[in-house]
Design a protein around this motif. Sequence first.
Motif, short mmCIF file in Angstrom:
data_model
loop_
_atom_site.label_atom_id
_atom_site.label_comp_id
_atom_site.label_asym_id
_atom_site.label_seq_id
_atom_site.Cartn_x
_atom_site.Cartn_y
_atom_site.Cartn_z
N GLN A 179 15.91 51.18 24.24
CA GLN A 179 17.07 52.00 23.87
C GLN A 179 17.07 53.34 24.60
N TRP A 180 15.88 53.91 24.81
CA TRP A 180 15.75 55.20 25.47
C TRP A 180 14.46 55.14 26.26
N SER A 181 14.45 55.59 27.49
CA SER A 181 13.25 55.48 28.33
C SER A 181 12.07 56.26 27.76
N VAL A 182 12.35 57.30 26.98
CA VAL A 182 11.27 58.06 26.34
C VAL A 182 10.54 57.19 25.32
N TYR A 183 11.26 56.34 24.61
CA TYR A 183 10.62 55.43 23.66
C TYR A 183 9.67 54.48 24.39
N THR A 221 -0.93 65.10 23.96
CA THR A 221 0.08 64.07 24.18
C THR A 221 0.81 63.73 22.88
N SER A 222 0.06 63.58 21.80
CA SER A 222 0.67 63.27 20.51
C SER A 222 1.58 64.40 20.04
N LEU A 223 1.16 65.63 20.25
CA LEU A 223 1.99 66.77 19.87
C LEU A 223 3.28 66.84 20.70
N VAL A 224 3.17 66.56 21.97
CA VAL A 224 4.36 66.55 22.84
C VAL A 224 5.32 65.45 22.39
N PHE A 225 4.78 64.27 22.11
CA PHE A 225 5.61 63.17 21.62
C PHE A 225 6.27 63.53 20.29
N ALA A 226 5.54 64.17 19.41
CA ALA A 226 6.11 64.58 18.12
C ALA A 226 7.26 65.55 18.34
N GLY A 227 7.11 66.47 19.27
CA GLY A 227 8.18 67.42 19.58
C GLY A 227 9.41 66.73 20.14
N ILE A 228 9.21 65.80 21.05
CA ILE A 228 10.33 65.05 21.62
C ILE A 228 11.04 64.24 20.55
N LEU A 229 10.25 63.61 19.69
CA LEU A 229 10.85 62.80 18.63
C LEU A 229 11.55 63.67 17.59
N ARG A 259 16.98 55.88 12.54
CA ARG A 259 16.63 57.28 12.28
C ARG A 259 15.38 57.38 11.43
N THR A 260 15.32 56.56 10.40
CA THR A 260 14.15 56.57 9.52
C THR A 260 12.91 56.12 10.27
N ARG A 261 13.03 55.11 11.11
CA ARG A 261 11.88 54.66 11.91
C ARG A 261 11.36 55.78 12.81
N ILE A 262 12.27 56.45 13.49
CA ILE A 262 11.84 57.50 14.41
C ILE A 262 11.24 58.68 13.64
N LEU A 263 11.75 58.96 12.46
CA LEU A 263 11.16 59.99 11.62
C LEU A 263 9.73 59.62 11.24
N VAL A 264 9.51 58.36 10.89
CA VAL A 264 8.16 57.89 10.56
C VAL A 264 7.26 57.98 11.79
N VAL A 265 7.78 57.59 12.95
CA VAL A 265 6.99 57.67 14.18
C VAL A 265 6.64 59.12 14.50
#
Length: 137
Positions: free
Chosen positions: A17-21, A70-78, A107-113
């Motif tokens: 759905q999105w290249s970042v995912y 890396t995890s913090l950067v991903f959390a920020g992007i998400l 939306r809920t899935r991405i919030l959990v991720v």
Amino acid sequence: MLASLLIILFLIDGRVQWSVYTAIFVITIILLITTFLTLIVYFFRIHVQTKNQLPWVTIELLFNLVACVTSLVFAGILMYDVIKMYKGEFHHHKYVTPPNIGAGGWRTRILVVMITEIFNAIFYGISMVRTRQYGIL
């Protein structure tokens, strides 16, 4: 490792759905495998047997630092993504949400991720501190 598995399971349906995912999905798999390998090294005490050949503690500290950041950067992007989606803006995605999940479920899935990525960063940070304290034991 469980947090990484949760991220992988939640992103598997919509990673195109999105290249970042897709990037988060692939990098999380790499982090999961590397975490597993470092646990094997410590479980079988390879780090003690070969301590003169490789700087295991330094490698582990560096890996934990990279994984934490890396995890913090991903959390920020998400977090950015979740905020956009809650405003009803999905145009930054290449494709619409998977039809079997729907926009609200996605939306809920991405919030959990996102929350799981924060926990991942905390776990890697704790591992970094413990490695620094107990290193070669």
